[in-house]
Design a protein around this motif. Structure first.
Motif, mmCIF file in Angstrom:
data_model
loop_
_atom_site.group_PDB
_atom_site.id
_atom_site.type_symbol
_atom_site.label_atom_id
_atom_site.label_comp_id
_atom_site.label_asym_id
_atom_site.label_seq_id
_atom_site.Cartn_x
_atom_site.Cartn_y
_atom_site.Cartn_z
ATOM 1 N N TYR A 56 13.966 -25.173 -15.050
ATOM 2 C CA TYR A 56 13.363 -23.995 -14.304
ATOM 3 C C TYR A 56 14.255 -23.292 -13.353
ATOM 4 N N ILE A 57 14.458 -21.969 -13.408
ATOM 5 C CA ILE A 57 15.094 -20.996 -13.001
ATOM 6 C C ILE A 57 16.573 -21.166 -13.649
ATOM 7 N N SER A 58 16.715 -20.232 -14.500
ATOM 8 C CA SER A 58 17.971 -20.188 -15.663
ATOM 9 C C SER A 58 19.071 -19.970 -14.898
ATOM 10 N N PRO A 59 20.076 -20.755 -15.298
ATOM 11 C CA PRO A 59 21.613 -20.628 -15.096
ATOM 12 C C PRO A 59 21.893 -19.122 -15.199
ATOM 13 N N LYS A 60 22.870 -18.504 -14.415
ATOM 14 C CA LYS A 60 23.037 -17.112 -14.593
ATOM 15 C C LYS A 60 24.024 -16.886 -15.610
ATOM 16 N N VAL A 61 23.601 -17.192 -16.935
ATOM 17 C CA VAL A 61 24.681 -17.245 -18.004
ATOM 18 C C VAL A 61 24.962 -15.775 -18.405
ATOM 19 N N MET B 88 12.800 -23.584 -21.427
ATOM 20 C CA MET B 88 13.371 -22.702 -20.189
ATOM 21 C C MET B 88 12.499 -21.997 -19.626
ATOM 22 N N PHE B 89 12.581 -21.972 -18.345
ATOM 23 C CA PHE B 89 11.325 -21.169 -17.448
ATOM 24 C C PHE B 89 12.289 -20.120 -16.597
ATOM 25 N N CYS B 90 11.956 -18.827 -16.892
ATOM 26 C CA CYS B 90 12.911 -17.778 -16.237
ATOM 27 C C CYS B 90 12.199 -17.166 -15.114
ATOM 28 N N ILE B 91 12.827 -16.667 -14.007
ATOM 29 C CA ILE B 91 12.083 -15.931 -12.976
ATOM 30 C C ILE B 91 12.472 -14.594 -12.675
ATOM 31 N N LEU B 92 13.606 -14.051 -13.860
ATOM 32 C CA LEU B 92 13.953 -12.878 -13.577
ATOM 33 C C LEU B 92 13.566 -12.060 -14.645
ATOM 34 N N PRO B 93 12.933 -11.025 -14.465
ATOM 35 C CA PRO B 93 12.346 -10.149 -15.680
ATOM 36 C C PRO B 93 13.354 -10.060 -17.000
ATOM 37 N N PHE B 94 14.367 -9.644 -16.601
ATOM 38 C CA PHE B 94 15.522 -9.065 -17.904
ATOM 39 C C PHE B 94 15.935 -10.295 -18.316
ATOM 40 N N GLU B 95 15.828 -11.902 -18.076
ATOM 41 C CA GLU B 95 16.325 -12.696 -18.805
ATOM 42 C C GLU B 95 15.557 -13.019 -19.959
ATOM 43 N N VAL B 96 14.351 -12.487 -20.085
ATOM 44 C CA VAL B 96 13.755 -12.960 -21.387
ATOM 45 C C VAL B 96 14.390 -12.269 -22.544
ATOM 46 N N SER B 97 14.658 -10.888 -22.426
ATOM 47 C CA SER B 97 15.319 -10.129 -23.423
ATOM 48 C C SER B 97 16.823 -10.725 -23.687
ATOM 49 N N PHE B 98 17.445 -11.031 -22.510
ATOM 50 C CA PHE B 98 18.650 -11.740 -22.800
ATOM 51 C C PHE B 98 18.666 -12.684 -23.657
ATOM 52 N N TYR B 99 18.098 -13.797 -23.479
ATOM 53 C CA TYR B 99 17.799 -14.756 -24.350
ATOM 54 C C TYR B 99 17.428 -14.575 -25.514
ATOM 55 N N LYS B 100 16.617 -13.878 -25.855
ATOM 56 C CA LYS B 100 16.148 -13.346 -27.192
ATOM 57 C C LYS B 100 17.266 -12.832 -28.226
ATOM 58 N N THR B 101 18.237 -12.214 -27.503
ATOM 59 C CA THR B 101 19.465 -11.687 -28.070
ATOM 60 C C THR B 101 20.071 -12.830 -28.568
ATOM 61 N N PRO C 272 2.230 -13.278 -7.490
ATOM 62 C CA PRO C 272 2.593 -14.754 -7.522
ATOM 63 C C PRO C 272 2.027 -15.533 -8.263
ATOM 64 N N GLY C 273 2.473 -16.835 -8.528
ATOM 65 C CA GLY C 273 1.898 -17.651 -9.402
ATOM 66 C C GLY C 273 3.009 -18.570 -10.286
ATOM 67 N N ALA C 274 4.285 -18.310 -10.076
ATOM 68 C CA ALA C 274 5.244 -18.917 -10.943
ATOM 69 C C ALA C 274 5.350 -20.410 -11.037
ATOM 70 N N SER C 275 4.994 -20.890 -9.660
ATOM 71 C CA SER C 275 5.242 -22.472 -9.596
ATOM 72 C C SER C 275 3.871 -23.196 -10.644
ATOM 73 N N ASP C 276 2.664 -22.539 -10.372
ATOM 74 C CA ASP C 276 1.335 -22.977 -10.958
ATOM 75 C C ASP C 276 1.557 -22.881 -12.516
ATOM 76 N N LYS C 277 2.312 -21.505 -12.832
ATOM 77 C CA LYS C 277 2.198 -21.430 -14.431
ATOM 78 C C LYS C 277 3.558 -22.281 -14.969
ATOM 79 N N THR C 278 4.250 -22.757 -14.309
ATOM 80 C CA THR C 278 5.500 -23.594 -14.946
ATOM 81 C C THR C 278 4.799 -24.958 -14.532
ATOM 82 N N ALA C 279 4.264 -25.082 -13.953
ATOM 83 C CA ALA C 279 3.718 -26.667 -13.970
ATOM 84 C C ALA C 279 2.655 -27.003 -15.095
ATOM 85 N N LYS C 280 1.677 -25.883 -15.322
ATOM 86 C CA LYS C 280 0.890 -25.974 -16.366
ATOM 87 C C LYS C 280 1.713 -25.958 -17.827
#
Length: 368
Positions: A114-119, A137-150, A352-360
């Motif tokens: 939870y909260i990606s390393p700043k790779v 992996m659960f990311c909290i910064l919008p640009f991380e999704v596309s980064f990991y996808k690459t 808001p809602g990151a904690s609830d989404k991650t828990a689910k």
């Protein structure tokens, strides 16, 4: 289910506590054991190691404390094997947590991060290791999704947990009176929670007080240090010291000087114009400048991908420079431009809602 969490600094303790609360709401039989801090401890379960004994900042500091770090790693590994959790949840703190992830995976323990390393900042090939040792992996910064996808890795974007914390905050309207803050405009000083950053940044922050005699300065103090510790820096300056009141301070602040880190984003969420500062050891900074491949260090600028707040790093972090930049944000066009930039940031961050989404998501993945 049995949940083992590892958070190694103040921000991780905050996010870990919110996640624990959300997990308890989803799982009535949730049991916790963790490396963390006071906020996680308040949610129950067993605190094994406090983050105050774990947080070392910079390459040099890490080298000087290798024995302690390896001792903590060994203790965590042994405790994991003894307790045998249903899942290990790692929160940021990559230098330590990626080693724990590798160990847990090798021993058949499910790993959620939870909260990606700043790779994305340096050594991007670490993603290849993450793919091997992290199940989800659960990311909290919008640009991380596309980064990991690459890199061929699918991750879940859950929003930012600071939005949850801000949404839960209820201001204390007696805050000014109770803390003898008077009617002057407040400049908040947020020097961080680690000993090294406080000792490098707080003297510079305090040195600008003489340049702004009409303002009330107040320090957001870390709970792991005593009043006497801070007073040694403050001396006879008319500066208020506030423990456990960072959000009330930001709610009332006119401007802020903030150590680079999570606090820069918290300050932005309260729409407080800020100057971001950072100082590291000379060797650590030299190494970082060779390795780090990002344009900004503050989360505010990174998320929007342009300069919103001024960053004063290392040799730029001086009394003269900080004082000058504070002058720009306390009024006029500089302040208005910064506040406009904050609106762009808030639009990108979502709701808001990151904690609830991650828990689910964690519980759904485990049930599968």
């Amino acid at each position: 289910m049995k949940y083992y969490l590892v958070a190694g600094e103040a921000s991780g303790d905050l996010h870990g506590a919110n996640l624990m609360k959300a997990l308890k709401a989803e799982d009535g039989e949730a049991v916790f054991r963790y490396f963390g801090g006071n906020k996680m401890q308040a949610e129950g379960g067993q605190l094994v190691k406090h983050y105050a004994d774990m947080a070392f900042m910079g390459f040099t500091e890490v080298l000087l404390n290798l024995r302690t770090i390896y001792k903590n790693l060994s203790a965590c590994k042994k405790d994991l094997l003894d307790w045998q959790p249903d899942v290990l949840i790692l929160i940021d703190f990559p230098g330590f947590n990626l080693k724990i992830a590798e160990f847990a995976k090798a021993n058949g323990i499910k790993v959620c991060y939870y909260i990606s390393p700043k790779v994305w900042a340096w050594n991007q090939k670490r993603v290849l290791k993450i793919k091997k040792v992290v199940d989800h992996m659960f990311c909290i910064l919008p640009f991380e999704v596309s980064f990991y996808k690459t890199w061929g890795m699918e991750v879940d974007y859950v929003g930012n947990p600071l939005l949850d914390e801000k949404a839960q905050f209820k201001p204390d309207f007696n805050f000014r009176a109770q803390n003898d803050l008077g009617d002057s405009k407040i400049i908040a000083l947020l020097p961080g929670s680690r000993k090294q950053e406080i000792e490098r940044l707080l003297p510079v922050m305090l040195s600008i007080t003489a340049h702004y005699p009409d303002y009330q300065f107040a320090i957001a103090a870390a709970p792991t240090f005593s009043e006497a510790y801070y007073q040694a820096f403050i001396g006879d300056k008319k500066v208020k010291l506030l423990f456990g009141n960072t959000y009330n301070l930001l709610y009332n602040a006119h401007a802020a000087v903030v150590a680079s880190g999570t606090a820069t984003l918290e300050t932005a969420l309260f729409k407080v114009p800020q100057v971001v500062v950072y100082k590291g050891g000379a060797v650590s900074i030299a190494i970082a400048r060779m390795l780090v491949k990002i344009k900004f260090i503050s989360l505010v600028n990174l998320i929007v991908n342009k300069k919103i707040v001024t960053e004063l790093i290392q040799e730029s972090c001086t009394t003269e420079q900080v004082s000058k930049e504070v002058g720009i944000i306390v009024g006029g066009e500089g302040r208005a431009a910064l506040l406009k930039g904050y609106n762009e940031l808030l639009a990108l961050m979502g709701n808001p809602g990151a904690s609830d989404k991650t828990a689910k998501l964690i519980i759904n993945y485990l049930k599968r």
